[in-house]
Scaffold this motif. Structure first.
Motif, PDB file in Angstrom:
ATOM      1  N   LYS A 571       0.841  -1.205   0.000  1.00 46.80           N
ATOM      2  CA  LYS A 571       0.000   0.000   0.000  1.00 46.80           C
ATOM      3  C   LYS A 571       0.875   1.254   0.000  1.00 46.80           C
ATOM      4  CE  LYS A 571      -0.622  -0.163   5.030  1.00 46.80           C
ATOM      5  NZ  LYS A 571      -1.562  -0.436   6.103  1.00 46.80           N
ATOM      6  N   ILE A 572       0.439   2.244  -0.766  1.00 43.71           N
ATOM      7  CA  ILE A 572       1.111   3.556  -0.775  1.00 43.71           C
ATOM      8  C   ILE A 572       0.740   4.260   0.518  1.00 43.71           C
ATOM      9  CG2 ILE A 572       1.317   5.779  -1.950  1.00 43.71           C
ATOM     10  CD1 ILE A 572       2.309   3.716  -3.802  1.00 43.71           C
ATOM     11  N   ARG A 573       1.751   4.687   1.264  1.00 43.81           N
ATOM     12  CA  ARG A 573       1.475   5.279   2.577  1.00 43.81           C
ATOM     13  C   ARG A 573       1.388   6.800   2.512  1.00 43.81           C
ATOM     14  NH1 ARG A 573       5.263   3.928   7.693  1.00 43.81           N
ATOM     15  NH2 ARG A 573       6.340   5.811   7.015  1.00 43.81           N
ATOM     16  N   GLU A 574       2.254   7.441   1.695  1.00 42.71           N
ATOM     17  CA  GLU A 574       2.286   8.911   1.685  1.00 42.71           C
ATOM     18  C   GLU A 574       2.828   9.411   0.363  1.00 42.71           C
ATOM     19  OE1 GLU A 574       3.903  12.561   4.530  1.00 42.71           O
ATOM     20  OE2 GLU A 574       4.997  10.663   4.497  1.00 42.71           O
ATOM     21  N   VAL A 575       2.179  10.432  -0.181  1.00 43.89           N
ATOM     22  CA  VAL A 575       2.681  11.134  -1.372  1.00 43.89           C
ATOM     23  C   VAL A 575       2.801  12.607  -0.980  1.00 43.89           C
ATOM     24  CG1 VAL A 575       2.283  11.711  -3.777  1.00 43.89           C
ATOM     25  CG2 VAL A 575       1.509   9.502  -2.900  1.00 43.89           C
ATOM     26  N   LYS A 576       4.035  13.100  -0.922  1.00 46.36           N
ATOM     27  CA  LYS A 576       4.255  14.476  -0.454  1.00 46.36           C
ATOM     28  C   LYS A 576       4.113  15.471  -1.599  1.00 46.36           C
ATOM     29  CE  LYS A 576       7.122  13.631   3.598  1.00 46.36           C
ATOM     30  NZ  LYS A 576       8.407  13.876   4.248  1.00 46.36           N
ATOM     31  N   GLN A 577       3.786  16.701  -1.234  1.00 46.50           N
ATOM     32  CA  GLN A 577       3.621  17.783  -2.224  1.00 46.50           C
ATOM     33  C   GLN A 577       4.939  18.008  -2.978  1.00 46.50           C
ATOM     34  OE1 GLN A 577       0.976  19.779  -3.049  1.00 46.50           O
ATOM     35  NE2 GLN A 577      -0.329  18.478  -1.772  1.00 46.50           N
ATOM     36  N   VAL A 588       7.555   9.716  -2.163  1.00 45.83           N
ATOM     37  CA  VAL A 588       6.454   8.744  -2.190  1.00 45.83           C
ATOM     38  C   VAL A 588       6.905   7.538  -1.374  1.00 45.83           C
ATOM     39  CG1 VAL A 588       4.964   7.284  -3.602  1.00 45.83           C
ATOM     40  CG2 VAL A 588       5.780   9.464  -4.515  1.00 45.83           C
ATOM     41  N   THR A 589       6.180   7.232  -0.295  1.00 49.26           N
ATOM     42  CA  THR A 589       6.560   6.069   0.517  1.00 49.26           C
ATOM     43  C   THR A 589       5.452   5.030   0.470  1.00 49.26           C
ATOM     44  OG1 THR A 589       5.691   7.181   2.482  1.00 49.26           O
ATOM     45  CG2 THR A 589       8.050   7.339   2.115  1.00 49.26           C
ATOM     46  N   GLU A 591       4.380   0.741   1.958  1.00 49.65           N
ATOM     47  CA  GLU A 591       4.677  -0.366   2.868  1.00 49.65           C
ATOM     48  C   GLU A 591       4.472  -1.681   2.146  1.00 49.65           C
ATOM     49  OE1 GLU A 591       2.515  -0.182   6.491  1.00 49.65           O
ATOM     50  OE2 GLU A 591       3.805   1.359   7.363  1.00 49.65           O
ATOM     51  N   THR A 686       9.208  -0.461   4.900  1.00 52.63           N
ATOM     52  CA  THR A 686       8.799   0.858   4.399  1.00 52.63           C
ATOM     53  C   THR A 686       9.807   1.268   3.340  1.00 52.63           C
ATOM     54  OG1 THR A 686       7.955   1.391   6.580  1.00 52.63           O
ATOM     55  CG2 THR A 686       8.236   3.221   5.044  1.00 52.63           C
ATOM     56  N   THR A 691      10.186   9.017  -7.337  1.00 56.10           N
ATOM     57  CA  THR A 691       9.137  10.025  -7.518  1.00 56.10           C
ATOM     58  C   THR A 691       8.904  10.347  -8.996  1.00 56.10           C
ATOM     59  OG1 THR A 691      10.793  11.738  -7.176  1.00 56.10           O
ATOM     60  CG2 THR A 691       9.515  11.070  -5.268  1.00 56.10           C
TER      61      THR A 691
END
Length: 1519
Positions: A571-577, A588-589, A591, A686, A691
């Protein structure tokens, strides 16, 4: 996926190979047309006997072959050349321009060297003769052997040959295959610009005279832009006027220089327009040019020609000397625009062509000022673009009313391709043509394409659109490869690249346009090379998983793989601006959860060892529901066979166990005492995704409706850590591209390949060290005189008076006008000169330049043994001294070190002298291998450089054979231990001065103690001494620290003389001063509390000499910059074995200081005559020259280098086998005078020999799988000789068996395991290895197997031959097929020497032990071994003798033991029995030497067997 036509069929199996295959399609099969022949990856099964019966071999033997059994030759026949050309060298249809196997047979037989070239005459030579020579030169380039050497004997004739080549097309029509071969010759010629005989004529094709063929409008425009060319043009015009005045008919527009490039471009455009397809699309504007034709309509030979032509233009535009004047010509004809609009560009078979066109477009618009050779900044490129558009808008506003909207639009509205094309479409065809050809003069009105509207718009748009900047392009590029790049054969070719086609890859040649160009080419090649290795790993790991579709229609796995595991959850945990100014996310992180339950303990531990920054790959596997049929499998691509849908890379941030506990944390978040083993079988990783790739994928989903690949991942794959460092290196290159460069000014132009090659030589540099203290470099005064044979050496004292009895050490003040090269005589001449000879030479040459050498008395270092400096014992040769002088002065120093010439000793002395002359400067040492780094480090420690200033970074530190630990942690611990030792000494000093001992509490208090009590007492003592110099015992009586130094081994002061005692007192004070200086250096370690801070301080501030491998430097560059790492000098060992980019990165491990680079010296030590860096994929090696090191490129560019010229490794006779490759390689006195080099090899008549090995069991070489060459006869023969040596008593650790192929290495190991290992008195040899893996090592005796019997193979690379011949010290025995190797042109100097001796193994059977007093030149009674069978019988006889001796010993031993046991029963002393028994047993072991046994056998056999275990089969790959 679409099938790629560019590089042949893809071979699914994994091979590590090193040479071109010969496909079965190259076999002469007259009954089939070329294109219908079967394609195979396996090298053809043609045997040696077939080659010997072959028509070409027979013709060669009758006419030109120079072999031992060849008779008189027939006179030269032009008809024979014509007949061979038309029957053997031309192809009828098909893609290939030559029948490869026929060309190979002719080239190996020396058709060019012995027949075509000696009989070439510019007037009489036919077209066929010239074309045959062209084909032979092309084949030499394909085989990667020196192509131009044979022409050196007649340079004037070679100029005439090139003139014939350039005029070859006049009045004659060439077939498409001939055009391709001709073009390939021109490509090869332009790639050889360092060769004077080639460049002198070829460069004139790219001179200003080629502008005669420019259209008038373009010509005017170019001269306006480059006013400095107007004068040159007037000179050309004046020559034509002068010729007209003399009445000569001279038209400059008709010369070869004026017409050649224009004609060849127009010829290409004609083929592209009308030759590629058997029927053409209509020229109607509405016709869809992208209409895909059936593959049967495409002429493959024409496609290859078009691809090669793109390669030719790319080569011309990617080198500044040719680019400057050729680029206007390419733009004038609008080659790129015409290619974009061609049918081939859009056809499936034109994929490679399209990639090459894009590469050509990139180089045509490259961001460089062509005439100044200066990199343009991003701002300059943007301003240039705006200026061009503004001028066009102004023109449109004034002259073209229809374009009023375009003229008034803002820049943003018209600098994109689509917007510009739309605004131009309102013009009628006539108006558009007038604008492009008349007003803007972008193309000529006479151009037939100027009638096409689509072409005119394409020209306009490509001229005015905004190009993506290089920085933007590389920052938008994903660092990890995806599935589209991985299986694109024109970008990442399979292993079976044969060199016949071209590829869409950049080349690393002599010169680069700018540093950005250099970095970008290296970035792309390194990225693709790592892609190839990743692809191989995927193909190895995925099939083991046995993927299938289960009843629910989902992918499931029946099998397991060590390197790949099914994913439980992703699963994609975080996509930062995005960051400001960017469109891709900043991070882009995700798990990934997987289970290790199915693995055994060892493999579990490998998965559990994953840590931060390791790279993993996410795979999506979806196999077909039904297994592929044999027919489908044959047509399917590799991803289709594997069911592979997509591949994405990621980098680990952290890994947790089933309970969520952090594993493998090195950041300090988990303390050591809190660490627990991981729990459960589930692991959650993780990861950071790429990107740029994520942004591209998301855009595809949004714009094209593509599938979401991130929801389909079902496999997580890891790679071996040592092979998985590509991402860090790519990041380093990308970071360098985003920095303002960075190379020192004195190195910049040379690095790119321009300017004066000797500009960075030390004599041309500012800020030289005028007086150099050479410390222990010179052993005595005679050594100084030997080292400067061209100078009048005068010895002086420190006060300038003459010194009549000079002693080491010496300081030398170099005269301002010192030559750049100290013209040292060959060391084997000078080193044997006596001092008297040297003085005679001085008398004879009184006009020599005077060299003032100051002999000085070094200050007393201190009263303790550890205070005495370590001394050098090497008597450096004049050339080594020259290298040391160059290395300690600023600038670029290049040292070529042939085998055994003391490269490492020279490097260590440079470091030693540099440290003492510039103590504040820091030096970085880089090597290719950990072994070389350790060798260098161990020798540095034997010099006078304090251990506290040495630091070794990287993984190989634990292999250092020293008591001290030189890693960061080890040095920190050593400093802390040393601090305690020093403080206890300070405490003792305080006690001796009757002061409180608390002054030694910390380094800080010790510092105050030094100032207040120690230094002040010394100053008072000096003041008192100044007044009492007449009292001999004054120093002894009044020295303030006498009690402290009372523990020395002998008294410090004798009381005999004031001067002697004062010198001793100064030595004592120097000891104290050093002690407190060390304490001051320890102070930082006292203040810094964490281990990390201490080790970082050590690396960035404390260490003066820091050593690491080039890989470590590339991996950790970001960390070095972050910590503020600084260094002044760079010394690189093995630099001819390091990839170009891995040599470049270590130069840039520090930030600039005030806009300039700190680097002052760059010392490169290597040998370009030995093997280059290893590049696994042959295409990158052969096509892109990725295996060219920076060292080799600098040598090719003509940069001055110092070649060490005296070897101390091998017998002089053995050294002759390879010293022809070097300028004047002689021998050190040691190898000429030492007894071991004068004694013969016992049991052998000669110290080296070539042994001819005939077919064994009816065959020579074999290849059980492609390129996996073996030769059973040579393997059995070589092992028999090894056994013979062991039975004579040669120690196993002094024998190595080498071979040129991996397959043969494994076969020899099998034979050894079968025939040697079972016997404790034989056992395995020290090493069985490939020549490539043995580079840098040596042994007393080398047995070498060359394997091949059909074609010479990769031994034709003379560098491999040099390595093979230079590994032995005392004996070299080469097993090969004589008839094949004796006629190989490149290997002649070595094989002519080898063949002066019998080609059957010559033994001396009168010698029964490994020792003999026989002189090496005395052969003794010779027995020539008839072959393998006789050798085996000799060995069997020797074995029988050993068994007899052993039985005899056993009987004696049993009888003796019975006697001893009787005595022991009587004895009451228990301590003697084992000692006595074993002693007598050992005595018995040595009694059988008279029976042909071995004094060493029974002792050495077993011990060696255990000490040198058989190397594993996975130890090495081939080249």
């Amino acid at each position: 996926m679409t099938k790629v036509y560019g590089t042949g069929v893809y071979d699914f199996r994994r091979h590590r190979v090193a040479e071109y295959p010969v496909g079965a399609d190259a076999l002469p099969l007259p009954d089939k047309p070329a294109e219908s022949r079967p394609v195979s990856n396996v090298p053809s099964s043609i045997t040696l006997s077939e080659i010997q019966k072959d028509r070409l071999t027979k013709i060669a033997a009758e006419n030109w072959a120079k072999t031992a059994d060849s008779g008189p030759k027939k006179p030269f026949s032009p008809d024979l050349v014509n007949e061979i050309y038309y029957t053997e060298l031309t192809v009828k249809g098909g893609r290939k321009p030559v029948p490869l196997q026929r060309v190979m047979i002719l080239e190996v037989s020396q058709y060019l060297e012995n027949y075509l070239w000696p009989n070439f005459s510019p007037e009489a030579a036919s077209f066929e003769h010239v074309m045959s020579m062209i084909l032979m030169v092309n084949e030499k380039f394909r085989e990667n052997v020196a192509a131009w050497i044979c022409f050196y004997d007649r340079k004037d004739m070679f100029k005439a040959f090139l003139e014939r080549v350039l005029r070859l097309k006049e009045g004659r029509s060439l077939t498409i295959a001939e055009k391709t071969n001709y073009l390939l010759f021109m490509i090869n010629a332009f790639q050889s610009l360092e060769d004077e005989i080639v460049s002198e004529r070829i460069m004139r094709l790219a001179s200003l005279e080629c502008w005669h063929s420019l259209s008038y409008g373009r010509f005017q425009m170019e001269l306006c832009l480059n006013e400095n060319l107007i004068k040159k043009w007037r000179r050309i015009a004046k020559r034509a006027k002068d010729a007209a005045k003399r009445g000569e008919a001279f038209d400059p527009t008709t010369t070869v220089e004026a017409k050649f490039l224009r004609n060849i471009i127009e010829e290409f455009l004609d083929v592209l327009d009308s030759g590629v397809f058997s029927f053409k699309p209509k020229n109607d504007e509405d016709n869809d040019i992208g209409d895909v034709h059936g593959s049967e309509d495409v002429d493959d030979a024409c496609v290859l020609y078009c691809e090669r032509f793109m390669e030719f233009l790319i080569d011309l535009l990617s080198q500044l000397p040719t680019r400057r004047l050729v680029r206007p010509l390419v733009a004038d004809v609008a080659v790129v625009s015409k290619c974009h609009l061609s049918a081939l560009y859009r056809h499936e078979k034109g994929k490679l062509f399209a990639q090459l066109v894009d590469l050509l477009q990139y180089y045509e618009g490259f961001e460089i000022d062509d005439h100044q050779g200066r990199q343009m900044t991003d701002d300059e490129v943007l301003q240039s673009h705006y200026k061009r558009l503004q001028a066009f808008q102004l023109l449109a506003f004034k002259k073209i009313p229809k374009l009023r909207e375009l003229a008034l639009a803002n820049i943003g509205a018209i600098n994109k391709r689509a917007d510009l094309a739309k605004k131009l479409s309102i013009l009628s065809p006539e108006e558009l043509r007038d604008l492009v050809c008349g007003k803007l003069k972008l193309v000529s009105k006479d151009d037939p394409w100027s009638e096409r509207v689509s072409f005119l718009i394409e020209v306009m748009v490509s001229f005015f659109e905004k190009q993506q900047s290089q920085k933007e392009a590389i920052n938008a590029l994903p660092l990890y490869p995806n599935e589209q790049i991985m299986w694109d054969e024109s970008l990442v070719p399979s292993i079976n690249y044969s060199g016949e086609g071209c590829l869409a890859l950049p080349k690393l040649n002599l010169q680069f346009l700018t540093l950005h160009d250099y970095l970008l080419r290296n970035f792309n090649l390194f990225r693709l090379e790592s892609t190839y290795e990743i692809r191989e790993d995927i193909q190895e790991a995925v099939p083991h998983l046995l993927a299938y579709i289960n009843n629910e229609g989902e992918t499931a796995f029946r099998g397991w793989s060590r390197m790949a595991v099914p994913i439980k959850e992703f699963k994609i945990r975080e996509v930062k601006q995005p960051n400001i100014g960017e469109v891709k996310p900043s991070a882009v992180t995700a798990e990934v959860t997987f289970s290790i339950s199915s693995y055994k303990a060892q493999i579990r531990s490998e998965w559990n060892a994953l840590k931060e920054h390791d790279v993993l790959f996410l795979l999506s596997i979806r196999p077909s529901f039904e297994p592929l049929s044999a027919e489908e499998a044959a047509k399917a691509t590799v991803p289709q066979k594997l069911g592979l849908q997509c591949v994405r890379g990621c980098e680990i941030i952290e890994i947790r166990d089933e309970e969520g506990t952090l594993m493998n944390d090195f950041t300090g978040r988990i303390k050591r005492d809190e660490w627990k083993p991981p729990k459960g079988e589930l692991r959650t990783v993780t990861v950071a995704l790429d990107t740029a790739q994520y942004h591209m994928d998301v855009c595809d989903i949004a714009e094209k409706g593509a599938d979401d690949v991130y929801s389909t991942f079902n496999i997580l794959m890891r790679r071996k850590p040592k092979e998985n460092n590509f991402k860090a290196i790519l990041e380093s290159i990308r970071d360098l591209m985003n920095e303002t460069c960075i190379v020192p000014d004195w190195l910049h132009d040379i690095f790119l390949g321009y300017g004066n090659p000797s500009a960075a030589q030390w004599t041309n540099m500012p800020d030289l060290i005028e007086k150099v203290d050479f410390k222990d470099t010179f052993l005595d005064a005679a050594h100084v005189k030997e080292s400067f044979p061209n100078y009048q050496v005068s010895f002086i004292n420190s006060d300038g008076t003459e010194n009549l009895q000079p002693c080491s050490p010496f300081r030398i003040k170099f005269p301002k006008n010192l030559e750049g090269k100290v013209h040292a005589l060959p060391a084997n001449v000078t080193s044997t000169k006596s001092l008297e000879d040297a003085s005679c030479m001085e008398d004879d040459h009184s006009d020599k330049l005077e060299l003032l050498v100051e002999a000085y008395v070094p200050p007393d270092p201190g009263p303790y043994p550890q205070d005495q400096p370590k001394q050098n014992t090497v008597r450096f040769t004049p050339t080594q001294v020259e290298a040391i002088i160059s290395g300690i002065q600023p600038g670029l120093t290049m040292v070529v070190g042939p085998p055994g010439t003391g490269k490492t000793d020279t490097a260590v002395q440079i470091l030693n002298v540099l440290y003492h002359n510039c103590p504040s400067q820091r030096t970085l040492i880089i090597t290719h291998s950990n072994q070389a780094l350790n060798d260098l480090f161990e020798k540095i420690m034997e010099r006078d450089v304090p251990a506290r200033y040495l630091l070794r970074l990287g993984q190989g530190e634990q292999e250092l054979a020293t008591d001290l630990d030189f890693s960061r942690q080890g040095r920190v611990n050593a400093m802390l231990v040393r601090r305690l030792e020093l403080l206890s000494e300070v405490e003792r000093l305080a006690r001796s001065l009757q002061l409180p001992e608390d002054v030694a509490y910390t380094c800080e208090t010790a510092g105050y103690f030094w100032l207040l009590h120690v230094y002040s007492r010394w100053e008072q003592f000096l003041a008192a001494c100044a007044e009492n110099q007449d009292k001999p015992t004054f120093v002894q009586d009044r020295f303030p620290f006498k009690e402290f130094f009372s523990n020395t081994s002998k008294p410090v002061f004798m009381g005999e003389s004031f001067e002697k005692d004062m010198r001793a007192a100064e030595g004592c004070f120097r000891h104290l001063k050093t002690m407190f200086q060390e304490l001051e250096e320890c102070r930082a370690f006292e203040l810094l509390k964490s281990t990390v801070d201490r080790s970082n301080y050590l690396m960035t501030k404390q260490a003066k000499i820091v050593a690491m491998t080039c890989t470590h430097a590339a991996l950790k560059r970001k960390d070095f910059l972050h910590l503020g790492f600084k260094y002044d000098n760079l010394l690189m060992e093995e630099s001819a074995q390091i990839l170009e980019i891995e040599t470049f990165i270590p130069m840039l491990l520090q930030r600039q200081e005030d806009g300039y680079a700190r680097l002052k010296r760059c010392i490169l030590i290597g040998d370009h005559h030995q093997l280059p860096p290893v590049v696994k994929n042959m295409a990158f090696q052969k096509y892109s020259h990725m295996d060219q090191s920076l060292f080799t490129r600098f040598v090719r560019l003509g940069i001055p280098y110092i070649e060490l010229n005296a070897q101390g490794r091998a017998r002089p006779s053995l050294a002759r086998l390879y010293n022809w490759r070097y300028k004047d390689l002689g021998d050190l006195p040691y190898v000429r005078e030492n007894d071991v080099f004068h004694r013969a090899n016992a049991g052998f008549a000669y110290d080296y020999q070539l042994v001819d090995v005939p077919d064994y069991n009816g065959r020579g070489e074999s290849a059980p799988s492609p390129w996996f060459y073996q030769n059973e006869g040579e393997a059995e023969y070589i092992v028999s000789v090894y056994m013979y040596m062991r039975l004579l008593g040669y120690p196993a650790h002094k024998i190595s068996i080498l071979t040129t192929y991996n397959g043969q290495k494994l076969l020899i190991r099998d034979v050894i395991n079968r025939r040697c290992v079972p016997y404790d008195f034989i056992g395995p040899p020290h090493k069985v290895a490939t020549v490539d893996k043995f580079q840098g090592q040596q042994n007393d005796f080398i047995l070498l197997s060359l394997v091949r019997t059909r074609f010479v193979g990769h031994l034709r690379d003379v560098r491999r031959l040099v390595v093979a011949m230079s590994r032995a010290r005392l004996g070299l025995y080469v097993f090969c097929r004589r008839s094949l190797f004796e006629q190989c042109y490149e290997l002649q100097p070595t094989f002519q020497l080898l063949l002066q001796r019998p080609d059957r193994l010559a033994l001396n059977l009168n010698e029964f032990t490994a020792f003999t007093d026989r002189h090496v030149e005395d052969t003794g009674p010779i027995q020539l071994v008839s072959g393998l069978e006789e050798m085996a019988s000799i060995v069997n006889y020797k074995m029988h003798q050993v068994y007899q001796a052993r039985v005899h010993q056993l009987n004696e031993f049993s009888a003796y033991q019975a006697d001893v046991s009787t005595k022991i029963d009587r004895s009451e002393e228990n301590g003697m029995e084992n000692g006595e028994t074993s002693l007598h047993a050992m005595d018995i072991d040595t009694h059988d030497s008279a029976n042909g046994g071995d004094k060493d056998i029974l002792l050495d056999g077993k011990s060696n067997d255990s000490a040198a275990p058989e190397p594993s089969a996975e130890e090495d790959g081939d080249v």
